[in-house]
Design a protein around this motif. Structure first.
Motif, PDB file in Angstrom:
ATOM      1  N   LYS A 200      -1.897  -5.274   9.925  1.00 31.58           N
ATOM      2  CA  LYS A 200      -2.826  -6.234  10.522  1.00 31.58           C
ATOM      3  C   LYS A 200      -3.136  -7.347   9.530  1.00 31.58           C
ATOM      4  O   LYS A 200      -3.350  -8.505   9.919  1.00 31.58           O
ATOM      5  N   GLU A 201      -3.117  -7.010   8.242  1.00 32.21           N
ATOM      6  CA  GLU A 201      -3.395  -8.000   7.198  1.00 32.21           C
ATOM      7  C   GLU A 201      -2.184  -8.874   6.908  1.00 32.21           C
ATOM      8  O   GLU A 201      -2.314 -10.099   6.774  1.00 32.21           O
TER       9      GLU A 201
ATOM     10  N   HIS B  14       0.858  -1.182   0.000  1.00 29.27           N
ATOM     11  CA  HIS B  14       0.000   0.000   0.000  1.00 29.27           C
ATOM     12  C   HIS B  14       0.897   1.236   0.000  1.00 29.27           C
ATOM     13  O   HIS B  14       2.066   1.173   0.403  1.00 29.27           O
TER      14      HIS B  14
ATOM     15  N   GLN C   2       5.760  -2.053  16.108  1.00 32.09           N
ATOM     16  CA  GLN C   2       4.978  -0.818  16.076  1.00 32.09           C
ATOM     17  C   GLN C   2       5.840   0.373  16.488  1.00 32.09           C
ATOM     18  O   GLN C   2       5.660   1.479  15.968  1.00 32.09           O
TER      19      GLN C   2
ATOM     20  N   GLU D 111      -2.391   5.144  10.855  1.00 28.87           N
ATOM     21  CA  GLU D 111      -3.566   4.287  10.956  1.00 28.87           C
ATOM     22  C   GLU D 111      -3.674   3.351   9.750  1.00 28.87           C
ATOM     23  O   GLU D 111      -3.978   2.157   9.883  1.00 28.87           O
ATOM     24  N   GLU D 112      -3.436   3.890   8.550  1.00 30.68           N
ATOM     25  CA  GLU D 112      -3.493   3.066   7.340  1.00 30.68           C
ATOM     26  C   GLU D 112      -2.387   2.015   7.346  1.00 30.68           C
ATOM     27  O   GLU D 112      -2.592   0.875   6.914  1.00 30.68           O
ATOM     28  N   SER D 113      -1.202   2.396   7.825  1.00 33.22           N
ATOM     29  CA  SER D 113      -0.098   1.433   7.895  1.00 33.22           C
ATOM     30  C   SER D 113      -0.425   0.306   8.866  1.00 33.22           C
ATOM     31  O   SER D 113      -0.164  -0.869   8.587  1.00 33.22           O
ATOM     32  N   LEU D 114      -1.021   0.648  10.008  1.00 28.68           N
ATOM     33  CA  LEU D 114      -1.394  -0.366  10.986  1.00 28.68           C
ATOM     34  C   LEU D 114      -2.457  -1.304  10.416  1.00 28.68           C
ATOM     35  O   LEU D 114      -2.432  -2.517  10.660  1.00 28.68           O
ATOM     36  N   ARG D 115      -3.371  -0.750   9.648  1.00 29.33           N
ATOM     37  CA  ARG D 115      -4.412  -1.565   9.032  1.00 29.33           C
ATOM     38  C   ARG D 115      -3.794  -2.564   8.037  1.00 29.33           C
ATOM     39  O   ARG D 115      -4.181  -3.723   7.980  1.00 29.33           O
ATOM     40  N   PHE D 116      -2.806  -2.077   7.259  1.00 27.18           N
ATOM     41  CA  PHE D 116      -2.124  -2.950   6.300  1.00 27.18           C
ATOM     42  C   PHE D 116      -1.341  -4.041   7.023  1.00 27.18           C
ATOM     43  O   PHE D 116      -1.392  -5.219   6.647  1.00 27.18           O
TER      44      PHE D 116
END
Length: 397
Positions: free
Chosen positions: A145-146, A132, A170, A138-143
């Motif tokens: 998580k996947e 991504h 983190q 927040e977007e990095s953490l969401r990625f």
């Protein structure tokens, strides 16, 4: 007579051979660079019909004036090239502004931006790491998580392993987001357990390979640069069938024509739940120029050929006039660090492998970061001999 502008003909030092071979093919070679004319080698000065020195190659106005002068004096320019990743976009801009054949500015996005390369790899039927474009924590953490840790971040439009990091926690992720990156757009990818293989080829105007080979890098360029490891890689004696097939598929997908190219692939070193089984090839990065440093010379040594001549033949005749004779070897590049303590000194290395070593070179700082301070190039008949050499020269106290 064809007229060809070669940008930065003196750096890296071996690139003057592209100019020499062009002249031998009857081409008028015109040089643009920032080095004083008197600093050019005698052989390069004797090759160039004219040399235009600019104060700064970073200043596009200077480069534009140089190209305009050559166009005014010599008429139609049939080609312009640096064969250097750093100048790839500027080369394209000059071709666009002066209507010179070859890659134009409009062609750059999908061969310079790593995110846009993904589409072409998919079109070629080659998988890539999930990714991504970095925007917020927040977007990095969401990625993450996947895909999980670690992840790799690098400039979406960048050269080599510059500003490339592996993020494993983190805390490291937050530190990356808090740092000032000067507005650089980064791409984040899942970490791939793999080694790097390449498809190196000279491609004609129809997209067909005139010459094909490849190299293998056991240690990632990211680790070589960031951890200052020994820089070791080698030209394959015989390119693997799947690498050849993947390379040719990418040439078609990316629409590559009339280029010397270096396409990089991951080969998984273990099974991966998303990316595939151990040994699977994945798309990594496309580079529409030769592999860096002395790799062209290594290809010559390994393939018993002359890639400078082959490239000049492609430019001049769109075919090879002297095909490779089929004789093949392994050629290893071992770049050592002056900061490391090695078990064997240079005299011992050069005595033990006197028949295999073909070049010993102390590299300038601009090259040493990625290639090591002391470079050995050596040729071998077998993988076993090459591994013996690698273990000997890299052995630490």
């Amino acid at each position: 007579m064809k007229s060809f502008i070669f940008v930065s003909p003196n750096f890296p030092e071996n690139y003057e051979n592209f100019c020499i071979r062009l002249k031998e093919n009857g081409v008028r070679v015109l040089g643009i660079g920032d080095a004083p004319y008197d600093s050019l080698t005698e052989s390069l000065r004797g090759t160039l019909t004219e040399y235009y020195r600019v104060d700064s190659m970073e200043n596009y106005d200077d480069m534009y004036r140089a190209a305009a002068f050559f166009c005014f004096k010599y008429g139609r320019i049939d080609g312009l090239e640096s064969n250097n990743e750093y100048w790839l976009e500027q080369d394209a801009r000059l071709r666009t502004d002066f209507n010179i054949p070859g890659l134009k500015t409009e062609d750059m996005a999908h061969v310079k931006r790593k995110s846009m390369m993904k589409e072409c790899y998919e079109k070629a039927g080659i998988r890539t790491a999930r990714w991504h474009l970095v925007s917020s924590l927040e977007e990095s953490l969401r990625f993450i998580k996947e895909v999980g840790y670690p992840v790799v971040v690098k400039p979406d439009n960048g050269v080599g392993a510059v500003s490339t990091w592996k993020i494993s926690s983190q805390q490291e992720l937050e530190a990356f987001h808090e740092a000032d990156h000067g507005g650089t757009l980064f791409i984040m990818e899942e970490f791939v357990p793999a080694e790097v293989y390449s498809y190196d080829a000279i491609i004609d105007s129809q997209g067909s390979p005139l010459l094909e080979t490849g190299n293998h890098t056991p240690v990632s360029i990211m680790d070589i640069v960031n951890e200052q490891k020994d820089a070791v890689f080698y030209i394959e004696k015989q390119i693997a069938d799947d690498v050849r097939a993947a390379g040719r598929a990418c040439v078609k997908s990316f629409g590559i024509r009339s280029r010397f190219i270096h396409l990089e692939f991951f080969r998984l070193t273990r099974d991966h739940p998303y990316l595939g089984k151990k040994g699977t090839l994945l798309g990594l990065e496309v580079n529409l120029r030769p592999s860096g440093g002395f790799t062209p010379d290594m290809i010559n040594i390994a393939c018993h050929t002359d890639v400078y001549k082959a490239w000049a033949d492609m430019v001049t005749f769109d075919r090879l006039t002297v095909p490779p004779d089929g004789e093949a070897y392994y050629c290893m590049s071992a770049g050592l660090r002056t900061s490391n303590k090695y078990l064997h000194d240079g005299r011992e290395v050069e005595t033990k492998f006197a028949d295999q070593i073909v070049m010993v070179r102390h590299l300038p700082p601009v090259l040493a970061e990625g290639m090591g301070d002391l470079l050995y190039l050596a040729r071998f008949d077998s993988m076993e001999e090459m591994k013996e050499f690698m273990h000997y020269v890299c052995a630490r106290r």
